[in-house]
Design a protein around this motif. Structure first.
Motif, PDB file in Angstrom:
ATOM      1  N   TYR A  99     -61.630  89.696  18.007  1.00  0.00           N
ATOM      2  CA  TYR A  99     -61.147  90.672  18.976  1.00  0.00           C
ATOM      3  C   TYR A  99     -61.792  90.607  20.359  1.00  0.00           C
ATOM      4  CZ  TYR A  99     -59.212  92.871  14.789  1.00  0.00           C
ATOM      5  OH  TYR A  99     -58.526  93.114  13.626  1.00  0.00           O
ATOM      6  N   ASP A 100     -62.917  89.954  20.487  1.00  0.00           N
ATOM      7  CA  ASP A 100     -63.635  90.015  21.766  1.00  0.00           C
ATOM      8  C   ASP A 100     -62.966  89.140  22.824  1.00  0.00           C
ATOM      9  OD1 ASP A 100     -65.503  90.756  23.644  1.00  0.00           O
ATOM     10  OD2 ASP A 100     -67.245  90.113  22.483  1.00  0.00           O
ATOM     11  N   GLU A 101     -63.430  89.312  24.064  1.00  0.00           N
ATOM     12  CA  GLU A 101     -62.997  88.452  25.163  1.00  0.00           C
ATOM     13  C   GLU A 101     -63.455  87.021  24.879  1.00  0.00           C
ATOM     14  OE1 GLU A 101     -63.842  90.149  29.106  1.00  0.00           O
ATOM     15  OE2 GLU A 101     -64.381  91.993  28.054  1.00  0.00           O
ATOM     16  N   PRO A 102     -62.853  86.032  25.587  1.00  0.00           N
ATOM     17  CA  PRO A 102     -63.180  84.634  25.276  1.00  0.00           C
ATOM     18  C   PRO A 102     -64.674  84.316  25.256  1.00  0.00           C
ATOM     19  CG  PRO A 102     -61.273  84.715  26.698  1.00  0.00           C
ATOM     20  CD  PRO A 102     -61.750  86.136  26.567  1.00  0.00           C
ATOM     21  N   ALA A 103     -65.434  84.824  26.236  1.00  0.00           N
ATOM     22  CA  ALA A 103     -66.872  84.527  26.257  1.00  0.00           C
ATOM     23  C   ALA A 103     -67.567  85.114  25.037  1.00  0.00           C
ATOM     24  CB  ALA A 103     -67.507  85.060  27.541  1.00  0.00           C
ATOM     25  N   GLY A 104     -67.149  86.317  24.638  1.00  0.00           N
ATOM     26  CA  GLY A 104     -67.732  86.938  23.448  1.00  0.00           C
ATOM     27  C   GLY A 104     -67.356  86.197  22.187  1.00  0.00           C
ATOM     28  N   ALA A 105     -66.105  85.736  22.125  1.00  0.00           N
ATOM     29  CA  ALA A 105     -65.661  84.968  20.956  1.00  0.00           C
ATOM     30  C   ALA A 105     -66.391  83.631  20.876  1.00  0.00           C
ATOM     31  CB  ALA A 105     -64.144  84.747  21.020  1.00  0.00           C
ATOM     32  N   ASP A 106     -66.599  82.997  22.029  1.00  0.00           N
ATOM     33  CA  ASP A 106     -67.354  81.738  22.044  1.00  0.00           C
ATOM     34  C   ASP A 106     -68.753  81.936  21.481  1.00  0.00           C
ATOM     35  OD1 ASP A 106     -65.280  80.338  23.162  1.00  0.00           O
ATOM     36  OD2 ASP A 106     -66.060  80.402  25.201  1.00  0.00           O
ATOM     37  N   ALA A 107     -69.406  83.010  21.949  1.00  0.00           N
ATOM     38  CA  ALA A 107     -70.769  83.283  21.492  1.00  0.00           C
ATOM     39  C   ALA A 107     -70.796  83.593  20.006  1.00  0.00           C
ATOM     40  CB  ALA A 107     -71.364  84.443  22.292  1.00  0.00           C
ATOM     41  N   ALA A 108     -69.786  84.324  19.538  1.00  0.00           N
ATOM     42  CA  ALA A 108     -69.715  84.648  18.110  1.00  0.00           C
ATOM     43  C   ALA A 108     -69.541  83.386  17.278  1.00  0.00           C
ATOM     44  CB  ALA A 108     -68.561  85.615  17.859  1.00  0.00           C
ATOM     45  N   ALA A 109     -68.699  82.467  17.750  1.00  0.00           N
ATOM     46  CA  ALA A 109     -68.504  81.207  17.030  1.00  0.00           C
ATOM     47  C   ALA A 109     -69.801  80.416  16.954  1.00  0.00           C
ATOM     48  CB  ALA A 109     -67.417  80.377  17.718  1.00  0.00           C
ATOM     49  N   ALA A 110     -70.513  80.359  18.083  1.00  0.00           N
ATOM     50  CA  ALA A 110     -71.796  79.643  18.092  1.00  0.00           C
ATOM     51  C   ALA A 110     -72.784  80.300  17.142  1.00  0.00           C
ATOM     52  CB  ALA A 110     -72.357  79.611  19.512  1.00  0.00           C
ATOM     53  N   ALA A 111     -72.779  81.637  17.116  1.00  0.00           N
ATOM     54  CA  ALA A 111     -73.703  82.356  16.234  1.00  0.00           C
ATOM     55  C   ALA A 111     -73.377  82.107  14.775  1.00  0.00           C
ATOM     56  CB  ALA A 111     -73.649  83.850  16.539  1.00  0.00           C
ATOM     57  N   LEU A 112     -72.102  82.131  14.442  1.00  0.00           N
ATOM     58  CA  LEU A 112     -71.702  81.870  13.054  1.00  0.00           C
ATOM     59  C   LEU A 112     -72.155  80.490  12.613  1.00  0.00           C
ATOM     60  CD1 LEU A 112     -68.164  83.459  13.235  1.00  0.00           C
ATOM     61  CD2 LEU A 112     -70.006  84.209  11.715  1.00  0.00           C
ATOM     62  N   THR A 113     -72.071  79.537  13.529  1.00  0.00           N
ATOM     63  CA  THR A 113     -72.545  78.184  13.220  1.00  0.00           C
ATOM     64  C   THR A 113     -74.044  78.195  12.953  1.00  0.00           C
ATOM     65  OG1 THR A 113     -70.824  77.208  14.595  1.00  0.00           O
ATOM     66  CG2 THR A 113     -72.742  75.836  14.108  1.00  0.00           C
ATOM     67  N   GLY A 114     -74.780  78.884  13.832  1.00  0.00           N
ATOM     68  CA  GLY A 114     -76.237  78.917  13.686  1.00  0.00           C
ATOM     69  C   GLY A 114     -76.684  79.606  12.413  1.00  0.00           C
ATOM     70  N   ILE A 115     -75.938  80.652  12.040  1.00  0.00           N
ATOM     71  CA  ILE A 115     -76.300  81.408  10.843  1.00  0.00           C
ATOM     72  C   ILE A 115     -75.913  80.651   9.573  1.00  0.00           C
ATOM     73  CG2 ILE A 115     -75.744  83.521   9.557  1.00  0.00           C
ATOM     74  CD1 ILE A 115     -75.489  84.918  12.297  1.00  0.00           C
ATOM     75  N   GLY A 116     -74.823  79.867   9.676  1.00  0.00           N
ATOM     76  CA  GLY A 116     -74.350  79.132   8.505  1.00  0.00           C
ATOM     77  C   GLY A 116     -73.289  79.888   7.747  1.00  0.00           C
ATOM     78  N   ALA A 117     -72.382  80.547   8.480  1.00  0.00           N
ATOM     79  CA  ALA A 117     -71.288  81.278   7.826  1.00  0.00           C
ATOM     80  C   ALA A 117     -70.451  80.308   7.001  1.00  0.00           C
ATOM     81  CB  ALA A 117     -70.424  81.962   8.884  1.00  0.00           C
ATOM     82  N   SER A 118     -69.930  80.796   5.908  1.00  0.00           N
ATOM     83  CA  SER A 118     -69.168  79.930   5.009  1.00  0.00           C
ATOM     84  C   SER A 118     -67.829  79.548   5.630  1.00  0.00           C
ATOM     85  CB  SER A 118     -68.917  80.644   3.677  1.00  0.00           C
ATOM     86  OG  SER A 118     -67.983  81.692   3.855  1.00  0.00           O
ATOM     87  N   ALA A 119     -67.282  78.423   5.178  1.00  0.00           N
ATOM     88  CA  ALA A 119     -65.983  77.972   5.658  1.00  0.00           C
ATOM     89  C   ALA A 119     -64.897  79.012   5.362  1.00  0.00           C
ATOM     90  CB  ALA A 119     -65.619  76.646   5.001  1.00  0.00           C
ATOM     91  N   LYS A 120     -65.014  79.705   4.244  1.00  0.00           N
ATOM     92  CA  LYS A 120     -64.015  80.704   3.868  1.00  0.00           C
ATOM     93  C   LYS A 120     -63.934  81.806   4.919  1.00  0.00           C
ATOM     94  CE  LYS A 120     -62.836  83.961   0.134  1.00  0.00           C
ATOM     95  NZ  LYS A 120     -62.943  85.186   0.930  1.00  0.00           N
ATOM     96  N   HIS A 121     -65.112  82.293   5.348  1.00  0.00           N
ATOM     97  CA  HIS A 121     -65.141  83.340   6.368  1.00  0.00           C
ATOM     98  C   HIS A 121     -64.418  82.890   7.626  1.00  0.00           C
ATOM     99  CE1 HIS A 121     -68.890  85.230   4.404  1.00  0.00           C
ATOM    100  NE2 HIS A 121     -67.910  86.110   4.335  1.00  0.00           N
ATOM    101  N   VAL A 122     -64.768  81.702   8.089  1.00  0.00           N
ATOM    102  CA  VAL A 122     -64.229  81.226   9.358  1.00  0.00           C
ATOM    103  C   VAL A 122     -62.749  80.905   9.230  1.00  0.00           C
ATOM    104  CG1 VAL A 122     -64.466  79.504  11.172  1.00  0.00           C
ATOM    105  CG2 VAL A 122     -66.496  80.365  10.013  1.00  0.00           C
ATOM    106  N   LEU A 123     -62.345  80.336   8.086  1.00  0.00           N
ATOM    107  CA  LEU A 123     -60.939  79.995   7.892  1.00  0.00           C
ATOM    108  C   LEU A 123     -60.046  81.233   7.961  1.00  0.00           C
ATOM    109  CD1 LEU A 123     -60.996  77.240   5.137  1.00  0.00           C
ATOM    110  CD2 LEU A 123     -59.934  77.067   7.397  1.00  0.00           C
ATOM    111  N   GLU A 124     -60.513  82.324   7.391  1.00  0.00           N
ATOM    112  CA  GLU A 124     -59.720  83.548   7.437  1.00  0.00           C
ATOM    113  C   GLU A 124     -59.447  83.959   8.872  1.00  0.00           C
ATOM    114  OE1 GLU A 124     -62.032  86.233   5.158  1.00  0.00           O
ATOM    115  OE2 GLU A 124     -61.326  85.479   3.220  1.00  0.00           O
ATOM    116  N   ASP A 125     -60.467  83.853   9.713  1.00  0.00           N
ATOM    117  CA  ASP A 125     -60.284  84.232  11.110  1.00  0.00           C
ATOM    118  C   ASP A 125     -59.484  83.197  11.866  1.00  0.00           C
ATOM    119  OD1 ASP A 125     -61.965  86.762  12.236  1.00  0.00           O
ATOM    120  OD2 ASP A 125     -62.720  86.014  10.334  1.00  0.00           O
ATOM    121  N   LEU A 126     -59.591  81.964  11.451  1.00  0.00           N
ATOM    122  CA  LEU A 126     -58.786  80.911  12.080  1.00  0.00           C
ATOM    123  C   LEU A 126     -57.303  81.185  11.835  1.00  0.00           C
ATOM    124  CD1 LEU A 126     -58.376  78.188  13.460  1.00  0.00           C
ATOM    125  CD2 LEU A 126     -58.819  77.093  11.257  1.00  0.00           C
TER     126      LEU A 126
END
Length: 297
Positions: free
Chosen positions: A249-276
């Motif tokens: 839901y965030d603006e592009p810069a916020g979404a970019d940062a969230a994506a980078a954070a998810l990568t750093g944390i190690g979010a599962s592929a399932k989590h990210v796929l749902e949002d994709l």
């Protein structure tokens, strides 16, 4: 360039410090930063600390700092004078001295004392000087942390930034910055989140505050908080739901940062796929790309 030519060049720059045009004085002060100076030029540089142009004073202070501990006694006297602009310049020069020679503890010690100065500008300059010194000024961390309670926003914001430069080792540093995430000033909140990000996994105790900051009303704060969570890494997994919300839901810069954070944390592929899938269905291509980037990691 020969030594004789260099001496002549420095003499020309020193003369230019007295030019009636502030742009010329500023250029001369800046040029002197690049020269191999000796204490013979200190008198002229100290005179330039009285210059009405802030840029001239700043560059003269840097050049004085490059002269090293030899001019500290004079800077110490200047830092106790009645004029705030000269005290600011003295603090800047001390920061340069301490950064170039961390073993010279007197610079950091005096800068710590100057955090009690009645001038806002002097307190900010003293914090900047301590931040320039970095971990070598770790002994001042308690005083810098106290500056997070200063009544003026600019001082508190600089205190947060300086704590990030000093490092997480000081007692109460992480908790102090975590508390600053709730500061009424957005710049203080942003600097606190950025400082916590610099500490990486050492900021794990600040994760709850950073999660809350991902929902801050200000975009810059949300971005800084998300990036900090990513740098904390696996210990920030509790942030995944909030980061997924930002990705969606965030603006592009916020979404970019969230994506980078998810990568750093190690979010599962399932989590990210749902949002994709959701991003593609909503035709939010930027968010879809962010999610793909996170998944690709």
């Amino acid at each position: 360039i020969g030594l004789g030519d260099l001496a002549e060049l420095i003499a020309d720059f020193i003369q230019a410090l007295k030019d009636e045009d502030p742009a010329v004085r500023r250029s001369a002060a800046a040029a002197l930063r690049l020269c191999r100076l000796n204490k013979d030029v200190a008198t002229d540089l100290f005179e330039s600390l009285k210059d009405p142009a802030e840029e001239v004073r700043r560059d003269a202070a840097y050049s004085l700092g490059m002269l090293g501990p030899e001019v500290f006694k004079e800077l110490d006297l200047a830092s106790r004078g009645p004029k705030a602009s000269i005290r600011v310049s003295a603090a800047s020069a001390m920061g340069v001295i301490g950064a170039n020679k961390p073993s010279f503890r007197e610079a950091a010690s005096r800068l710590e004392e100057m955090l009690e100065d009645p001038s806002i500008d002097v307190r900010v300059a003293s914090l900047e000087g301590l931040g320039r010194i970095g971990p070598g000024a770790q002994a001042a961390v308690k005083s810098v942390k106290s500056a997070l309670e200063d009544p003026f926003d600019g001082v508190r914001a600089q205190a947060a930034q300086t704590l990030g430069a000093l490092g997480p080792e000081g007692r109460g540093t992480v908790s102090g910055l975590a508390a600053a995430l709730k500061d009424p000033s957005l710049e203080v909140r942003r600097q606190a989140a950025s400082a916590l990000g610099r500490f990486g996994p050492e900021s794990r105790e600040a994760v709850p505050g950073l999660i809350e900051a991902v929902g801050d009303r200000n975009l810059a704060v949300r971005v800084a908080a998300a990036l900090a969570l990513g740098r904390v890494g696996v210990d920030a997994k509790a942030a995944i739901p909030e980061l997924l919300k930002a990705l969606r839901y965030d603006e592009p810069a916020g979404a970019d940062a969230a994506a980078a954070a998810l990568t750093g944390i190690g979010a599962s592929a399932k989590h990210v796929l749902e949002d994709l899938v959701d991003a593609i269905a909503s035709r939010r291509l930027a968010s879809a790309i962010n999610a793909l980037a996170a998944l690709g990691q």
